[in-house]
Structures are given as C-alpha cells and as structure tokens.
Scaffold this active site. Structure first.
Site, PDB file in Angstrom:
ATOM      1  N   ARG A 283      -0.715  12.640  10.127  1.00 64.60           N
ATOM      2  CA  ARG A 283       0.607  13.205  10.428  1.00 64.60           C
ATOM      3  C   ARG A 283       0.867  14.415   9.539  1.00 64.60           C
ATOM      4  O   ARG A 283       0.599  14.367   8.331  1.00 64.60           O
ATOM      5  CB  ARG A 283       1.715  12.168  10.186  1.00 64.60           C
TER       6      ARG A 283
ATOM      7  N   ARG B 276       9.254   2.688  11.178  1.00 67.80           N
ATOM      8  CA  ARG B 276      10.276   2.271  10.219  1.00 67.80           C
ATOM      9  C   ARG B 276      11.602   1.965  10.914  1.00 67.80           C
ATOM     10  O   ARG B 276      12.218   2.830  11.543  1.00 67.80           O
ATOM     11  CB  ARG B 276      10.443   3.324   9.114  1.00 67.80           C
TER      12      ARG B 276
ATOM     13  N   ASP C  85       0.805  -1.230   0.000  1.00 63.13           N
ATOM     14  CA  ASP C  85       0.000   0.000   0.000  1.00 63.13           C
ATOM     15  C   ASP C  85       0.839   1.281   0.000  1.00 63.13           C
ATOM     16  O   ASP C  85       0.352   2.339  -0.372  1.00 63.13           O
ATOM     17  CB  ASP C  85      -0.942   0.010   1.219  1.00 63.13           C
ATOM     18  N   HIS C  86       2.098   1.181   0.388  1.00 62.63           N
ATOM     19  CA  HIS C  86       2.926   2.392   0.514  1.00 62.63           C
ATOM     20  C   HIS C  86       3.650   2.744  -0.787  1.00 62.63           C
ATOM     21  O   HIS C  86       3.490   3.827  -1.329  1.00 62.63           O
ATOM     22  CB  HIS C  86       3.976   2.216   1.612  1.00 62.63           C
TER      23      HIS C  86
ATOM     24  N   ASP D  63       3.902  -1.387  11.329  1.00 60.68           N
ATOM     25  CA  ASP D  63       3.468  -0.035  10.982  1.00 60.68           C
ATOM     26  C   ASP D  63       2.872   0.575  12.241  1.00 60.68           C
ATOM     27  O   ASP D  63       2.117  -0.089  12.961  1.00 60.68           O
ATOM     28  CB  ASP D  63       2.417  -0.077   9.859  1.00 60.68           C
TER      29      ASP D  63
ATOM     30  N   SER E  89       6.718   7.075  12.992  1.00 63.74           N
ATOM     31  CA  SER E  89       6.570   5.797  12.306  1.00 63.74           C
ATOM     32  C   SER E  89       7.372   4.668  12.966  1.00 63.74           C
ATOM     33  O   SER E  89       8.241   4.890  13.797  1.00 63.74           O
ATOM     34  CB  SER E  89       7.006   5.958  10.849  1.00 63.74           C
TER      35      SER E  89
HETATM   36  C1  MIC Z   1       3.972   6.297   8.340  1.00 67.06           C
HETATM   37  O1  MIC Z   1       2.787   6.623   8.437  1.00 67.06           O
HETATM   38  O2  MIC Z   1       4.897   7.023   8.745  1.00 67.06           O
HETATM   39  C2  MIC Z   1       4.307   4.943   7.772  1.00 67.06           C
HETATM   40  C3  MIC Z   1       4.947   5.162   6.467  1.00 67.06           C
HETATM   41  O3  MIC Z   1       3.136   4.208   7.568  1.00 67.06           O
HETATM   42  C4  MIC Z   1       5.219   4.234   8.766  1.00 67.06           C
HETATM   43  C5  MIC Z   1       5.844   3.005   8.273  1.00 67.06           C
HETATM   44  C6  MIC Z   1       6.986   3.222   7.345  1.00 67.06           C
HETATM   45  O4  MIC Z   1       7.776   4.140   7.519  1.00 67.06           O
HETATM   46  O5  MIC Z   1       7.114   2.399   6.437  1.00 67.06           O
HETATM   47  C7  MIC Z   1       4.556   3.926  10.110  1.00 67.06           C
HETATM   48  O6  MIC Z   1       3.626   4.593  10.490  1.00 67.06           O
HETATM   49  O7  MIC Z   1       5.037   3.064  10.840  1.00 67.06           O
HETATM   50 FE1  SF4 Z   2      -0.099   4.706   5.128  1.00 63.06          FE
HETATM   51 FE2  SF4 Z   2       1.186   5.408   7.356  1.00 63.06          FE
HETATM   52 FE3  SF4 Z   2      -0.272   7.164   5.993  1.00 63.06          FE
HETATM   53 FE4  SF4 Z   2      -1.470   5.249   7.304  1.00 63.06          FE
HETATM   54  S1  SF4 Z   2      -0.245   6.886   8.189  1.00 63.06           S
HETATM   55  S2  SF4 Z   2      -1.939   5.929   5.254  1.00 63.06           S
HETATM   56  S3  SF4 Z   2      -0.036   3.566   7.043  1.00 63.06           S
HETATM   57  S4  SF4 Z   2       1.590   6.162   5.300  1.00 63.06           S
END
Ligand code: MIC
Ligand code: SF4
Length: 648
Positions: A379, A535, A64-65, A119, A533
């Site tokens: 975010r 990550r 999805d990313h 995630d 996140s």
């Molecule tokens: C995000 O919302 O920051 C992400 C991208 O979903 C991350 C995961 C990632 O960095 O791959 C998260 O929330 O953990």
């Molecule tokens: Fe995707 Fe993270 Fe954004 Fe949710 S917050 S939509 S998991 S990138």
C-alpha cells in the site's frame, strides 16, 4: 456440472443461502486470526458475548502492528491480548514471532479450510489453497463464537497464468500487472482463482505475494490450487499431513477468464499514491531515492530476503539511501541469520529492523520531507508512511534492492546474472513463541491496562435521521484517510474516545470539532468509499462522533460491513449525479427511515438547505436491515440470541 475451487470449498462450508453470484450466503469458519491493532476490539467484543471458549478449530492472536513501545499503551495491549488468548482457547503468537499472514502461512494455513482474519490481507493464505477472508473485528469475534460469516456469493474469475516469468520478473510483478489492468476496484464482488500451466511453477510464497495483494483489487479473496508446490512447502514446514489435492474440476465454469502470459511481463512499479497507479520500472528509471524498505506481509519471505542478501553481497547501499529490512517472521530471520545472508545485508549497510509490520503501517521509519521511498510493500496511500508529502513506490524486492544500490529507481534486469536461491530441506521449525491456551482457563485473569476502554454503545435506529453534512469527499477514499494509523494514533486502538480525535485528520483538520459541535451528522463519499484496511475503527470512531449515515457512490466491501456492524447506514445514490446535490454544511433529513428500510419503500434525502429532494438506495439484505434497526451487530446478537448456546 464441474465445480471451480471456490465453489468446492464454499459448498463444503455452506450454512445457508444459494451459491449464486450476488446472493447472500453464510459460511462456517474453521480458523480465525487477529492482529493486535484490530484484535483488542475483537476480543472485547468476543468477551461481551459471554462464551467460555472459542468454537473454531483454531484461533490465533498475533502481535505485529503496534510494536513501537514509546509509552505504556502498546505493551498494555499485548499483555491484555496474551491473557485473553490464554483464557479463551486461543493461540498467542508473541511480539517478535512475525507478521500474522506470514506466520499463519508457515505454521497454520490448511488447504480447503476457511479462515477469517481481522486484517484485510488475510487472503495471503489463499496461496495455500484456503478461502481466507479479511473482515472487521466484530465479524471475527462472531466467528470465534461459532457464528457463520455472511458474504455476498462472489463471481469467480479465473486468472490463467501461461508461460514462465523472465529472469528478474517476479510474483509481485504479476499482481501489479493485474492492478494495472483492473484498478483498485476491479476485484469488487469477485474471487480470483489462479490456474494454468504458469501457476504450477510458482512457489507457495510467490503465490502468497499474489493472493496477499489481491486485497488491493478489492476482491473478496484470491486462491491457488493445492498441488505439488503446496506439498513441497508444507513438507518444509513439517506439516505435510495437512496437504490434500485440491483443484478445479476440468469442466468448471468461471464468470470471467483473465489471461496473463508470464513471459511477456516486465518489472513493474506502482507510483504514488495508489497501488493501481502502475507502469514499467523502465519508465521510472533514474528517479532519486532516499529510502528503500524490504518487508511487509507481501514480500518478506525467506525467498525475498535471500534474493535481497544475494544482490547486496559484496556491495554497499548507496550513500544517500537508507535501506531497511524487516523480516516477515522469526523463522525467516533465524534462517537468514544462520546461513549468513543476514551478515551480507548488514555488511552492505542495511538497517535490519524488527520482525513486524513496521514502516508499512507508519510504525517508525517515516521517510524525510518530500522524500522518495521505494518499498516491497502493498500500500502506498498518501501519508500512510508517516510523512504527509512522501512519495511512496511499490515494487518487487529485486527492484527495491537494485534501487538501494544505485540510489535511483533501477530496473533489476540491469543487475547482471539472475539469482537462484537454494532452499534447505526444511525450514527452521520452532513454535516456542506461539503460546498455547491454558488448560485451566478458570484460573486465568484478564489483565487490562488503563489504555483499554469499554466499547461505546449505539442506540437503535430512530424513525427519522436529521443533521448536517459534516464532510464530502471524492473517489477511492481509504480507511487510512478516515482513521489514520501510524506510530502516534495506533496505540489508541483500544480507546475509542481517544482515537476518535484523529478521524479524517489528514483530510480536514476541523472535522472532529465540527462533528462534536453539530452532535454528529452525515458523510458524503464517492466511488469505492473505505477501500483498504479492515480497521473497524474507521466505522467505530465516526459512530462515536455521531455519524449516522454515509451516502456514497459505492463502498468497499469490508468497510461497508463495518459501517453496518456499528449501526451507520451505508447508502448509495439512486442517480449517481445526485452526488452533486449534496454539499458539506447542507442540512438534510431522511424521514421515516426505519419504516422505509423495512418496508422496502424508496428512501428520501431531503436537502433542507437547498430545498431539494433526492432518492438514495442500498443493497441491504433483510438481516442487514435488522442489524441497522437494532443499532449494530452487537445489539442485534444480544437481542436475537443468535448464538445458540451462547454463554453455556
Ligand atoms: C493495513 O495494512 O492497513 C493494516 C494495518 O494491516 C490493516 C489493519 C489495521 O488497520 O489494523 C488491514 O489491512 O486491515
Ligand atoms: Fe502489516 Fe497490514 Fe502492512 Fe501487512 S499490509 S505488513 S498486515 S500493516
């Protein structure tokens, strides 16, 4: 003594430890989820454990990313993930099927079970009565291998919701109100358990908006009881069978009680650049806007899109605004396509984009220079949108659409009569984009494109750490600061040497060169270092560059775990003011570090440049100290053969 909901579920999953707030406990994990941007590493780590099949009740791999395929990298990763899933007993949700949290809620979440996801927004499924926790990929890999997940037993805060929301005030405003009151570190060490009469009126998708964004409070997770609303939702998903009554005992005790009177809430907005920078929408009215985005795992449900469509019907998006709509799942998209709501949005001038995270993670749709973007997301960290000087605001879909129509930030309460959304008897159920694992795994070959590089290794902890302070940062540094995402960097998630070139790119352009020249060194952080996140690249890439320890005022939970999983010491100041005694460029040493960690003696940081000595401390458990001594969790696992039955 009666138990609260959190205690009930944890006690049924307790593997070791005492359920006392602050103590380390290990819990068994029923389900796991991964997404593509963290999944490739998680599966490389799982593969390294040599286990033929996942040991969880259910594991799902989502894509999805990394959905923009501007080069071979992302598609290569998708193909790798699909083959791994097929071989190791994992369900694979194809690209286009939806955002992991939305699809998991729809198709897999099960009340009373535990879910670990790579995630940070995994707590979304807490809206359906699960203990759903976000973690680094390595922790998820271990859970897939049957290992327990270690947590610090949280405090449980009851969020008692009273009354009913006023028209145009939404679940998003409830969580923004909590962020306003408690800030992005207000949930550290806690689980938010929702209850009260007001909770009963919230639908599962509204609840999921709240539990999703509980991640922004820094909480371990958030949870709602499993009640009539849950039953209704599960019935519409054709999954009523997994329903069970699940609620706190009447005599349950809580560490804290937070009261929210839903009737007094107003539409709220988080201003740039933090989800807790919240005020009333009415105070921001009139700010000119260039972009509005509906979507993300927070607000992209059937309900959210139906509201958006109803508000747009017969109207036009303001000529100077770009409105994007990214549905949370294929189920949602198919339903709005079938009932005509999609046509209403298109007629109004919406840019309907893919079912994916999309603009939320800077995968396209970056705002213009200095532009204002109003989003239904979770975010708004500086630069995350892909435009360094963009001003991103977070709101409900209702506020977002009112804004898209007017071209300026608008209070949805000025939009006329409230909208009532009619639900069909059942959602459209079609799991054909969720591929089951192979029945003949031995015949499946893992497909590995050139973007997938092996995991870097880390040596055991030496007796003494020595080097320069490479960077000193302030409070609330996010993982987006440490390891940026976006369309350019995300495709490198499976290639640590390549992605490490971007560490702290937006904070200090010279960081990587400095780290390389000096052969690694140390980082100094403020409060809540590493929020945001899950990550693990925010630990893995600094590790690759030779970062040995981070000394901070405090750490965000998932990032702290990721640091130690990759052998980087997460240390805190014994005396907070000593933060002022360490500066970028100072040469420091931590003598006798290994012995001091294991013996429990005070840890000393000698600032050679300033000729000063300070004491640092840590909250590491004996298990965590062992992990650090081995040079990270993978080494520790291998040495201890912790997974009994591994490889069998
Ligand atoms: C995000 O919302 O920051 C992400 C991208 O979903 C991350 C995961 C990632 O960095 O791959 C998260 O929330 O953990
Ligand atoms: Fe995707 Fe993270 Fe954004 Fe949710 S917050 S939509 S998991 S990138």
């Amino acid at each position: 003594m009666g138990k609260n909901l959190v205690q009930k579920i944890i006690s049924l999953h307790l593997v070791s430890g005492k359920m006392k707030a602050g103590e380390e406990v290990a819990i068994s994990i029923d389900q796991t989820l991964t997404q593509d941007a963290t999944g490739t590493m998680a599966y490389l780590q799982f593969e390294a454990m040599g286990i033929p099949k996942v040991k969880t009740k259910l594991s799902v791999s989502y894509v999805d990313h990394n959905m923009l395929q501007t080069g071979f990298e992302n598609f290569d990763d998708h193909v790798f993930l699909q083959s791994i899933a097929k071989k190791y007993g994992i369900y694979f949700s194809k690209p286009g099927n939806g955002i992991c949290h939305q699809v998991h809620l729809e198709r897999f979440a099960a009340p009373g079970e535990t879910l670990l996801g790579s995630d940070s927004h995994t707590p979304t499924c807490g809206g359906l009565g699960m203990i759903a926790i976000g973690a680094g990929g390595l922790d998820v890999a271990i859970a897939m291998a049957g290992g327990p997940f270690y947590i610090t037993m949280p405090k449980v805060a009851l969020v008692r919701l009273n009354g009913t929301l006023q028209p145009w005030v939404t679940a998003k405003d409830v969580i923004l109100e909590l962020l306003r009151r408690l800030t992005v570190k207000g949930g550290v060490g806690k689980v938010f358990e929702y209850g009260g009469e007001g909770a009963k009126n919230l639908t599962v998708t509204e609840r999921a908006t709240i539990t999703n964004m509980g991640a922004e409070l820094g909480a371990l997770t958030s949870i709602f009881p499993c009640d009539a609303q849950t039953k209704k939702y599960l019935r519409m998903q054709g999954r009523e069978g997994v329903w069970k009554s699940l609620k706190a005992d009447p005599s349950a005790k809580y560490d804290e009680v937070i009261e929210i009177d839903l009737a007094t809430l107003e539409p709220l907005i988080a201003r740039p650049h933090s989800p807790d920078n919240v005020c009333k929408v009415s105070e921001m009215k009139g700010i000119k806007v260039q972009q509005v985005c509906i979507g993300s795992c927070t607000n992209s449900s059937y309900h959210d899109l139906m509201v958006a469509a109803a508000m747009l019907k017969g109207r036009k998006v303001h000529p100077e605004v770009n409105l994007t709509v990214s549905p949370g799942s294929r189920q949602v998209l198919e339903m709005v396509a079938e009932n005509g709501a999609l046509a209403d949005m298109i007629a109004a001038g919406a840019r309907v984009i893919e079912v994916a995270c999309g603009p939320c993670i800077g995968m396209g749709q970056a705002p213009p220079s200095g532009g204002v973007s109003v989003r239904s997301f979770n975010r708004n960290f500086e630069g995350r949108s892909g435009t360094a000087d963009a001003q991103v605001y977070l709101v409900s879909p209702e506020t977002a659409i009112a804004t898209a129509i007017n071209g300026v930030i608008s209070d949805p309460r000025d939009s006329g009569a409230p909208i009532a959304i009619k639900y069909p008897k059942s959602f459209i159920i079609d799991d054909s984009m969720i591929l089951p694992p192979s029945e003949k795994p031995e015949e499946v070959t893992i497909i590995r494109g050139p973007n997938i590089k092996p995991l870097p290794k880390k040596e055991p902890l030496p007796d003494m750490l020595k080097g320069d302070i490479l960077l000193k940062v302030g409070d609330n540094i996010t993982t987006d600061h440490i390891m940026p995402a976006g369309a350019k960097v995300l495709p490198l998630r499976s290639n640590i040497p390549a992605i490490s070139e971007f560490v702290f790119e937006k904070v200090d352009k010279d960081f990587v060169n400095r780290a390389k020249e000096k052969g690694g060194g140390f980082l100094i952080g403020g409060v809540n270092y590493g929020q945001g996140s899950s990550r693990e690249h925010a630990a893995l890439a600094p590790m690759y560059l030779g970062v040995k320890a981070v000394i901070a005022r405090s750490f965000a939970r998932i990032h702290r775990a990721n640091l130690l999983n990759f052998g980087i010491l997460p240390l805190t100041f014994e005396n907070e003011n000593d933060y002022n005694l360490l500066d970028q460029g100072d040469s420091i040493e931590l003598p006798d570090i290994k012995n001091r960690l294991t013996s429990g003696d005070k840890i000393i940081v000698r600032n050679i440049t300033k000729n000063k000595e300070i004491k640092v401390t840590h909250a590491l458990t004996p298990r965590e100290i062992d992990i650090l001594c081995f040079g990270g969790l993978l080494n520790y696992q291998a040495q201890n053969n912790i997974q009994s039955g591994a490889g069998k």
